[in-house]
Design a protein around this motif. Sequence first.
Motif, mmCIF file in Angstrom:
data_model
loop_
_atom_site.group_PDB
_atom_site.id
_atom_site.type_symbol
_atom_site.label_atom_id
_atom_site.label_comp_id
_atom_site.label_asym_id
_atom_site.label_seq_id
_atom_site.Cartn_x
_atom_site.Cartn_y
_atom_site.Cartn_z
ATOM 1 N N CYS A 261 0.725 -1.129 -0.092
ATOM 2 C CA CYS A 261 0.119 -0.046 -0.090
ATOM 3 C C CYS A 261 0.864 1.146 0.029
ATOM 4 O O CYS A 261 2.140 0.960 0.356
ATOM 5 N N THR B 271 3.234 4.224 -0.218
ATOM 6 C CA THR B 271 4.580 4.422 -0.683
ATOM 7 C C THR B 271 5.471 3.139 -0.998
ATOM 8 O O THR B 271 6.073 2.941 -1.868
ATOM 9 N N THR C 291 6.165 -4.083 3.020
ATOM 10 C CA THR C 291 5.551 -3.324 4.253
ATOM 11 C C THR C 291 6.422 -2.719 5.391
ATOM 12 O O THR C 291 7.229 -3.578 5.793
ATOM 13 N N ALA D 244 6.488 8.406 4.787
ATOM 14 C CA ALA D 244 7.898 7.298 4.639
ATOM 15 C C ALA D 244 8.680 7.828 3.733
ATOM 16 O O ALA D 244 8.342 8.407 2.540
ATOM 17 N N GLU E 135 0.121 14.401 0.779
ATOM 18 C CA GLU E 135 0.208 13.988 2.407
ATOM 19 C C GLU E 135 0.488 14.877 3.341
ATOM 20 O O GLU E 135 -0.166 15.130 4.210
HETATM 21 O O1 M6R Z 1 4.138 0.147 6.832
HETATM 22 P P1 M6R Z 1 3.448 0.071 5.535
HETATM 23 O O2 M6R Z 1 4.602 0.119 4.512
HETATM 24 O O3 M6R Z 1 2.782 -1.264 5.023
HETATM 25 O O4 M6R Z 1 2.601 1.496 5.196
HETATM 26 C C1 M6R Z 1 1.992 1.472 3.890
HETATM 27 C C2 M6R Z 1 1.338 2.857 3.800
HETATM 28 O O5 M6R Z 1 0.340 3.197 4.608
HETATM 29 C C3 M6R Z 1 2.342 4.006 4.043
HETATM 30 O O6 M6R Z 1 3.510 3.728 2.927
HETATM 31 C C4 M6R Z 1 1.740 5.372 3.796
HETATM 32 O O7 M6R Z 1 1.429 5.478 2.322
HETATM 33 C C5 M6R Z 1 2.827 6.461 4.046
HETATM 34 N N1 M6R Z 1 2.394 7.325 5.076
HETATM 35 C C6 M6R Z 1 3.173 7.286 2.973
HETATM 36 O O8 M6R Z 1 4.117 8.300 3.219
#
Ligand code: M6R
Length: 359
Positions: A54, A56, A100, A153, A240
Motif C-alpha cells: 500500500c 509508498t 510493508t 515514509a 500527504e
Molecule cells: O507500513 P507500510 O509500508 O505497510 O505502510 C503502507 C502505507 O500506509 C504507507 O506507505 C503510507 O502510504 C505512508 N504514510 C506514505 O508516506
Amino acid sequence: EKGSFDHYMRKEIDEQPTAIAQAVRGRADDGRVAFESLSDGAFADVDRVQFVACGTSYHAALYGAQLLRDRGIPSRVFLASEYATTAPPAGDGTILVGVTQSGETADTLAALRRGRSEGLRTMAVTNVVGSTAARECDETVFIRAGPEIGVAATKTFSSQVVTLTLLAERIRRDVTGSHSEAAPELLDALSELPSAVGSTLADSSAESIAERYGDSDAYFFVGRGSAHPVALEGALKLKEISYEHAEGFPAGELKHGPLALVTPNTPVFAVATGAHTEKLLGSIEEVSARGAPVIAVAPRSEEAVAEAADDVLWVPESHPELVGLLANVQLQLLSYHTATLLDRPVDKPRNLAKSVTVE
Ligand code: M6R
C-alpha cells in the motif's frame, strides 16, 4: 530524538545515506548478491513474482517489479486492498511478496493471508523485526532502515528500493544461474549510492523551487519506466504533508486525459532517468504548450530535458536504474519545504496514521 532537526521527516530524509548503506551491507560482496536469511538457490523454482503493498510501499514495489521484469522474471504489483478481494491467478512457482515498512498494515497482511490460504509461498520485505508480516511469512528480508517516526515514509522508500534491487538480482541469479548483464555496474552504483544521496541533499534547490511554485492550483508529476513510481511517490508525499492537490502520471498517459487539467498554474515535475528521453521530451512539450511551468528532476547528462524545462532539480549521475531513487530524494525535499512554508504539521498530517491497522 529529532536532534537539531525541526521535524522527524527532515531528519529521516537526512538519514538516507546511512539507511541505504545498511540495506546493502554484506549483501553485495564480490559481485554476488546474498541475503543472510536465504540459502543459495532459494528462488530457483520461482517463475512469477506477485507483490502486494500500500501507499509508498506500493510505489517501491512497482520499482522492484520493473527491475525483475527487465531481468526476464514475470512480476506484477497489486494494491494489497484489491488483492485481498480479487486475487489474480497464481501457480506453484509463484512467490507472493508483501512490501510493508511496518509489517502491520492490515490490508497487506490480509493479502498475504489470502495468498497463504491458497498455498502460495509468501515473503515479507519489512523494516520491523518481529512484526506480524515477518512472523507470518515463510521468508523475510529486512530493509534495515532503522526506526521511522514521521508519518510520511521517506528513508524506508529508499531502503525498500535498494533491497528490492538486490532481490531482483538475486532472484534472477537463482532462476537463470547468473546475475544480469547490468549487475556489475549496478552493484558498483549501489555502493556509491549513499554518497550520491549525500550530495543530492547537500546541494538541493528544492526549497527555492518550493517557494517559487508554492502558490499553484495543483502539482503534477510525470515519468516513464522507473521514473513512473517516482512520479507517483512525489505526488503522494506532496499531498500527504502539504494538503496541496498533486497527481502522478506515467508521462505517456497525459494526453489520454490529465492534460485537460494542465494550466499555467499547475507546475509539472518531469522525472528523467536517462532512459526514454525522447518520449519524455514529447510530454514536456505537451504541457509547455499549455503554459505549464516544467521542473525537470534530472542528472546533468539529460541536457535536452534540462533545456526544455523552466527549472531543474539536479541529481547526481548514477546507474540508470538508480537515478529514480535520487530524483525521489529531491521530491521528498520539495514536499517537505512546501509543507513547512504552509506551516503544516509535517510529522503528523491530518487524518493519517503511521501504521494503518484497519482494512
Ligand atoms: O507500513 P507500510 O509500508 O505497510 O505502510 C503502507 C502505507 O500506509 C504507507 O506507505 C503510507 O502510504 C505512508 N504514510 C506514505 O508516506
